[in-house]
Design a protein around this motif. Structure first.
Motif, mmCIF file in Angstrom:
data_model
loop_
_atom_site.group_PDB
_atom_site.id
_atom_site.type_symbol
_atom_site.label_atom_id
_atom_site.label_comp_id
_atom_site.label_asym_id
_atom_site.label_seq_id
_atom_site.Cartn_x
_atom_site.Cartn_y
_atom_site.Cartn_z
ATOM 1 N N ILE A 436 33.243 -1.589 15.095
ATOM 2 C CA ILE A 436 32.630 -1.058 13.876
ATOM 3 C C ILE A 436 33.420 0.153 13.384
ATOM 4 N N ASP A 437 33.923 0.068 12.164
ATOM 5 C CA ASP A 437 34.656 1.181 11.563
ATOM 6 C C ASP A 437 33.751 2.402 11.461
ATOM 7 N N GLY A 438 34.293 3.543 11.856
ATOM 8 C CA GLY A 438 33.524 4.783 11.786
ATOM 9 C C GLY A 438 32.965 5.201 13.126
ATOM 10 N N LEU A 439 32.979 4.295 14.113
ATOM 11 C CA LEU A 439 32.476 4.624 15.443
ATOM 12 C C LEU A 439 33.611 4.653 16.460
ATOM 13 N N LYS A 440 33.412 5.422 17.526
ATOM 14 C CA LYS A 440 34.367 5.433 18.640
ATOM 15 C C LYS A 440 33.594 5.476 19.943
ATOM 16 N N VAL A 441 34.079 4.716 20.922
ATOM 17 C CA VAL A 441 33.481 4.699 22.250
ATOM 18 C C VAL A 441 34.222 5.712 23.117
ATOM 19 N N ASP A 455 34.058 10.311 14.082
ATOM 20 C CA ASP A 455 34.868 11.356 13.465
ATOM 21 C C ASP A 455 34.681 11.386 11.957
ATOM 22 N N GLN A 456 33.852 10.455 11.454
ATOM 23 C CA GLN A 456 33.718 10.316 10.002
ATOM 24 C C GLN A 456 32.352 10.727 9.468
ATOM 25 N N PHE A 457 31.342 10.771 10.315
ATOM 26 C CA PHE A 457 30.016 11.183 9.863
ATOM 27 C C PHE A 457 29.246 11.783 11.026
ATOM 28 N N ASP A 458 28.152 12.439 10.713
ATOM 29 C CA ASP A 458 27.294 13.046 11.734
ATOM 30 C C ASP A 458 26.603 11.923 12.514
ATOM 31 N N ILE A 459 26.948 11.799 13.791
ATOM 32 C CA ILE A 459 26.437 10.691 14.598
ATOM 33 C C ILE A 459 24.920 10.730 14.737
ATOM 34 N N TYR A 460 24.327 11.909 14.560
ATOM 35 C CA TYR A 460 22.867 11.998 14.667
ATOM 36 C C TYR A 460 22.167 11.310 13.493
ATOM 37 N N VAL A 507 25.349 1.850 9.918
ATOM 38 C CA VAL A 507 26.643 2.486 9.668
ATOM 39 C C VAL A 507 27.118 2.204 8.249
ATOM 40 N N ASN A 508 26.949 0.975 7.788
ATOM 41 C CA ASN A 508 27.356 0.644 6.412
ATOM 42 C C ASN A 508 26.624 1.513 5.400
ATOM 43 N N GLU A 509 25.351 1.775 5.650
ATOM 44 C CA GLU A 509 24.569 2.608 4.744
ATOM 45 C C GLU A 509 25.050 4.063 4.818
ATOM 46 N N ILE A 510 25.311 4.543 6.012
ATOM 47 C CA ILE A 510 25.784 5.920 6.191
ATOM 48 C C ILE A 510 27.141 6.121 5.537
ATOM 49 N N MET A 511 28.016 5.138 5.650
ATOM 50 C CA MET A 511 29.381 5.262 5.138
ATOM 51 C C MET A 511 29.450 5.275 3.611
ATOM 52 N N LYS A 512 28.335 4.981 2.960
ATOM 53 C CA LYS A 512 28.305 5.122 1.504
ATOM 54 C C LYS A 512 28.417 6.590 1.103
ATOM 55 N N ASN A 513 27.979 7.479 2.003
ATOM 56 C CA ASN A 513 28.109 8.917 1.784
ATOM 57 C C ASN A 513 28.290 9.585 3.149
ATOM 58 N N PRO A 514 29.463 9.412 3.758
ATOM 59 C CA PRO A 514 29.663 9.868 5.131
ATOM 60 C C PRO A 514 29.553 11.372 5.340
#
Length: 554
Positions: A436-441, A455-460, A507-514
């Motif tokens: 999933i783009d935007g996430l890292k393990v 690294d692209q949005f607030d994980i919380y 994640v798709n919803e969050i990435m609309k406004n990361p």
């Protein structure tokens, strides 16, 4: 030949002798003309000052920098403006926590006195069911991270019967309950065998991982103190379980945290080597550590233990009943047990992947030479000679019986099969999260815990979004992240697919406004990391703990 060597040594030492002569002349010039009593006082005073400075730095359970920070923040909090702001924030936090707790029990009143007349069994059962209805999260559906590790209705029925048989048994009195004494000895021996312990390996049954870790630290503290060490020191990675902090606080030990590799999340063995000193009483590694599910390099830590003659504790509380079965399950890892020569103790929780009910775990030692330091005995008490193997005096024999029954019921085949299901499911979660783009393990999780961040949005924000969909995951800090601890409930059909769908959609919803801030419950968790004065965060936890026991009128 000897004369030639002597001449060479004289030449080599001459600069030092000259330096010594210079210092000697300087000191003599400083004290020239001084009275003898003044020289003596200055000498004694300087010596005492040096000793005090050394004690300030070394003879304390907390590091000097930590103490200085606490002192500075304590002084800052005395400023009226700071004090007012903190008090206001804590009052609001207290109100929010109180409301949350009230809501969780539908604002029902608390019982504050034993009823004058006892209730019938039907009435008590009715009340039990009413209380059970407060819990709205169904962990059996596979939505919760960790918490409940087994899922077998037949085993649950068997355990209820074992509790009934041994409900009032107490290992404190083996002369009355030889059955429980035998069961405990067998649980320990069976577990030692799983971890390749030799004939001298031994241990005790504890109430859980925290007690196991604290008892091991107590043993190593007592061993170190016998050697004359005043403040024994634990060296552990920053990811080691908080029980090591509790042990240090309780037993007046010093805990030195070492960093981890930022990529692999494994303990930095070089940093551990540099931290070793004359007060070090135990080195710590985890298999796996709780935050990111990473297995520390126990082989290298074991080698340090052997080289410096320092005990090594392997915290296998979480992975204890997965690790021994991984080879047979088809997911082999490097040894993390007593085959490592430096490992002197291991903690493994039977109430996690061992599938026993909450309240049982095993602490193992390579030989009785270590275990003897955790025993407690008092021989001059008017009540008689009193000796206990763990912290508790009286213990619940029913917990030991239930643990024993679980191990016999599940068997090696059952543990291998559950390990296969859990690890394959954890690998499936890892694959999903990495895709999933935007996430890292974080790192390379080989067991049951998978931690991830962004690294692209607030994980919380993702944590809050998944909570709204019914998932209960674990928020982490430093760095901000969350993890899922895979249990048997997650291995059910459809759970992995549902996780993939929910995470992708969130994640798709969050990435609309990361760059949007986190405004939910996760925001508080994120903000707490930005507070440099950790005593403020401690006060928040104190408010929560106090509120949990508050039975005042609603």
């Amino acid at each position: 030949m000897a004369a030639a060597v002597f001449d060479i040594l004289k030449q080599l030492l001459s600069p030092f002798r000259l330096g010594h002569k210079y210092v000697q002349d300087k000191v003599n010039s400083v004290f020239e003309g001084q009275d003898a009593w003044r020289v003596a006082i200055i000498t004694c005073g300087t010596t005492l000052a040096i000793i005090k400075l050394h004690e300030l730095q070394h003879n304390h359970e907390q590091h000097l920098i930590t103490r200085l920070k606490k002192r500075i923040f304590k002084l800052l909090r005395k400023l009226p403006s700071v004090q007012k702001k903190i008090s206001s924030s804590l009052e609001e936090t207290s109100r929010v926590i109180d409301e949350s707790i009230k809501k969780s029990i539908n604002s029902d009143a608390y019982l504050t006195a034993i009823p004058e007349k006892g209730l019938s069994d039907d009435e008590v059962l009715s009340e039990l069911k009413r209380y059970r209805a407060y819990g709205t999260v169904d962990w059996q559906e596979g939505w919760c991270s960790g918490m409940i590790y087994g899922q077998d209705s037949k085993l649950t029925s068997l355990l209820a019967k074992s509790y009934e048989i041994f409900a009032f048994s107490n290992p404190l009195h083996p002369e009355v309950f030889p059955d429980i004494r035998k069961m405990e000895a067998e649980v320990v021996r069976m577990t030692c065998s799983l971890f390749n312990g030799g004939p001298e390996s031994c241990g005790v049954v504890t109430t859980g991982g925290t007690e196991s870790i604290m008892l091991a630290c107590l043993a190593y503290r007592n061993q170190a103190m016998e050697r004359g060490i005043k403040i024994p020191e634990i060296i552990a990675p920053i990811t080691a379980h908080a029980a090591f902090d509790k042990a240090a606080m309780t037993f007046r030990m010093k805990l030195t945290h070492i960093p981890i590799d930022p990529v692999t999340r494994e303990a930095d063995v070089n940093a551990m080597r540099k931290a070793i000193n004359k007060n070090t009483c135990v080195l710590v590694g985890s298999a796996p550590q709780f935050p990111h599910g990473i297995v520390d390099p126990l082989k290298e830590i074991s080698e340090l233990g052997v080289k410096y003659n320092i005990p090594v504790h392997c915290d296998c509380c979480l992975g204890g009943f997965l690790v021994p079965f991984l080879d047979q399950a088809g997911y082999p890892i490097d040894p993390v047990d007593f085959r490592l020569p430096g490992v002197t103790s291991i903690s493994a929780d039977t109430h996690k992947y061992g599938q026993a009910p909450k309240g049982s775990a095993v602490l193992m030692y390579k030989t009785p030479d270590y275990r003897k330091y955790q025993w407690f005995s008092i021989t001059n008490w008017p009540g008689g000679i009193y000796a206990t193997p763990t912290f508790a005096g009286s213990r619940a024999g029913s917990e030991i019986a239930a643990c024993w029954a679980t191990m016999l019921y599940v068997g090696i085949d059952g543990y291998v099969e559950s390990a296969r299901k859990i690890i394959s499911t954890a690998r499936a979660f890892t694959k999903i999260l990495r895709s999933i783009d935007g996430l890292k393990v974080f790192g390379d999780p080989k067991l049951s815990v998978v931690a991830f961040g962004s690294d692209q949005f607030d994980i919380y924000r993702l944590s809050d979004a998944l909570t709204e969909r019914g998932w209960i995951l674990n928020p982490l800090q430093f760095p901000s992240s969350i993890h899922i601890c895979v249990v048997m409930a997650h291995t059910q059909a459809g759970v992995v697919e549902r996780f993939e769908k929910d995470v992708n959609e969130c994640v798709n919803e969050i990435m609309k406004n990361p760059s949007a801030p986190c405004n939910g419950a996760g925001a508080l968790y994120g903000m707490s990391q930005q507070i440099p004065d950790r005593s403020v965060v401690e006060e928040v936890t104190e408010i929560y703990l106090n509120a949990s026991y508050n039975t005042n009128a609603q």
